[in-house]
Design an enzyme around this catalytic site. Structure first.
Site, PDB file in Angstrom:
ATOM      1  N   HIS A 310       0.823  -1.217   0.000  1.00  0.00           N
ATOM      2  CA  HIS A 310       0.000   0.000   0.000  1.00  0.00           C
ATOM      3  C   HIS A 310       0.848   1.253   0.000  1.00  0.00           C
ATOM      4  O   HIS A 310       2.037   1.244   0.332  1.00  0.00           O
ATOM      5  CB  HIS A 310      -0.950  -0.008   1.204  1.00  0.00           C
ATOM      6  CG  HIS A 310      -0.272   0.058   2.538  1.00  0.00           C
ATOM      7  ND1 HIS A 310       0.056   1.238   3.172  1.00  0.00           N
ATOM      8  CD2 HIS A 310       0.153  -0.927   3.379  1.00  0.00           C
ATOM      9  CE1 HIS A 310       0.633   0.993   4.334  1.00  0.00           C
ATOM     10  NE2 HIS A 310       0.721  -0.316   4.486  1.00  0.00           N
ATOM     11  N   CYS A 330       2.394  -5.166   7.050  1.00  0.00           N
ATOM     12  CA  CYS A 330       2.161  -4.899   5.638  1.00  0.00           C
ATOM     13  C   CYS A 330       3.320  -4.093   5.063  1.00  0.00           C
ATOM     14  O   CYS A 330       4.183  -3.610   5.787  1.00  0.00           O
ATOM     15  CB  CYS A 330       0.836  -4.162   5.460  1.00  0.00           C
ATOM     16  SG  CYS A 330      -0.595  -5.208   5.802  1.00  0.00           S
TER      17      CYS A 330
END
Length: 400
Positions: A310, A330
């Site tokens: 992301h 992440c």
């Protein structure tokens, strides 16, 4: 007279017996000669194939050793059939490697050619790989092996062998292009099948106590203006104490409190004093926008571990610090627009997209033309874009 007759009779009997056995021998020998010849021929061919297999295993093992494969598992023995299996095993490992031990998830379908080893030529295995980083790393491996022996050198060779095996493992999927995130390097590269780096960039991966897991997966889709559905452990351990101390934290962070039916709840209507880590019947979500922790683009990866790539609302981190290991697991990417355009196969976003900061945007999912493979790995030893060998920091202390 009788004595003469008896003598003649005895001679005749002996002659007949001798004739019987000579005839039997001739008949028997005549019947078994073709069978014996057939057996001898089969035995000769078996011995010839056994010698051929032994030579092929020897050739394959010499090459395997030069690319960092442990060949002690392929020692020849008297069992010809087992030697055939060993030939297949060593050839398949040369081409396809072994599954890396740290892979927490593999969601890619393997495309292994099970018939390849039967027609492979051990004398031409050096032409098998065209992937540039692999060939460069093999060169460094053999260069270091010539420098003698020491514990430090042995450790370096071990780390290189791990990375070489990973590059062979990629051949199981035969991708035209793929994303490679190397956690110790803090880098993401998009490679084509020749090893050309199409889009190098920095990444921020998980902290040592929130390690990003290794996986072989693929990008499912891309989300514009994503929500951040806050993981339960982060909501309870990090956010709840702050929300209880000052409700303004919810508004400052653009958070939303959702009930079991995903309906938004007014924070003013909640009795915060009654809530705790064991009594929290809500879900926390961060609204979309420029202040969202996921930024403006999210790359959904197929995996059950809630790991994805992301954008970030803290893009200055890529300039202001060298600490590339500070997320909750992440992976934040430095060039989300460029990566999205490459994966989508069309210039969907321009450079201005990241600066528009539109308000009241709802998440929008963009389908991609085909599954885009992603490998998240932990390779301490690797080569850079110039082919130079690097040993990166063992940030998770996994290779000590």
């Amino acid at each position: 007279m009788n004595t003469r007759r008896i003598g003649i009779g005895a001679v005749v009997v002996v002659g007949l017996v001798a004739l019987f056995f000579v005839g039997k021998y001739l008949i028997t020998n005549k019947q078994t000669t073709p069978e014996q010849a057939k057996t001898d021929n089969k035995k000769e061919k078996t011995e010839e194939r056994s010698q051929q297999v032994a030579q092929l295993v020897h050739q394959a093992c010499l090459y395997a050793d030069s690319v960092g494969i442990d060949t002690t598992r392929f020692t020849l023995n008297a069992d010809a059939a087992r030697n055939e299996e060993k030939l297949t095993d060593v050839l398949e490992e040369i081409r396809y490697g072994k599954k890396p031990s740290r892979m927490a998830f593999s969601g890619l379908k393997e495309t292994v050619d099970s018939t390849w080893s039967a027609k492979a030529d051990p004398a031409s295995l050096d032409t098998l790989s065209t992937f540039a980083p692999y060939k460069q790393l093999v060169g460094h491996y053999n260069r270091l092996r010539k420098q003698g022996s020491s514990p430090a050198l042995a450790d370096s060779l071990r780390l290189i062998r791990q990375t070489l095996n990973f590059y062979r493992y990629i051949n199981r999927f035969d991708p035209d292009q793929f994303v490679l995130v190397n956690i110790p390097a803090g880098e993401l590269n998009v490679f084509d099948r020749t090893g050309k780096r199409l889009l190098p960039m920095q990444v921020i991966a998980g902290k040592p106590d929130k390690m990003t897991p290794c996986m072989a997966t693929y990008i499912q889709d891309i989300v514009m203006y994503p929500y951040w559905n806050v993981p339960k452990n982060i909501a309870l351990e990090e956010m709840l104490p702050r929300m209880k101390r000052n409700i303004a934290y919810i508004y400052n962070q653009n958070l939303q409190i959702l009930d079991a039916k995903d309906h938004e709840v007014d924070p003013e209507d909640i009795n915060w004093e009654e809530l705790s880590e064991t009594n929290f019947p809500y879900r926390v979500r961060q609204a979309s926008g420029c202040e969202n922790s996921l930024g403006l683009l999210k790359f959904n990866l197929a995996n059950p571990l809630a790991i994805y790539l992301h954008d970030t609302n803290s893009r200055d981190l890529f300039k202001n610090t060298t600490d590339r290991w500070r997320s909750h697991g992440c992976v934040r990417v430095q060039k989300p627009v460029e990566l999205a355009n490459l994966v989508l196969g069309t210039p969907t976003f321009d450079a201005a997209f990241m600066n528009k900061c539109l308000i009241d945007q709802k998440p929008k999912t963009l389908p991609i033309p085909k599954r885009f493979p992603v490998f998240i790995v932990y390779n301490v030893a690797d080569v850079d874009s110039t082919g130079k060998l690097h040993f990166y920091n063992d940030v998770y202390s996994l290779d000590k």
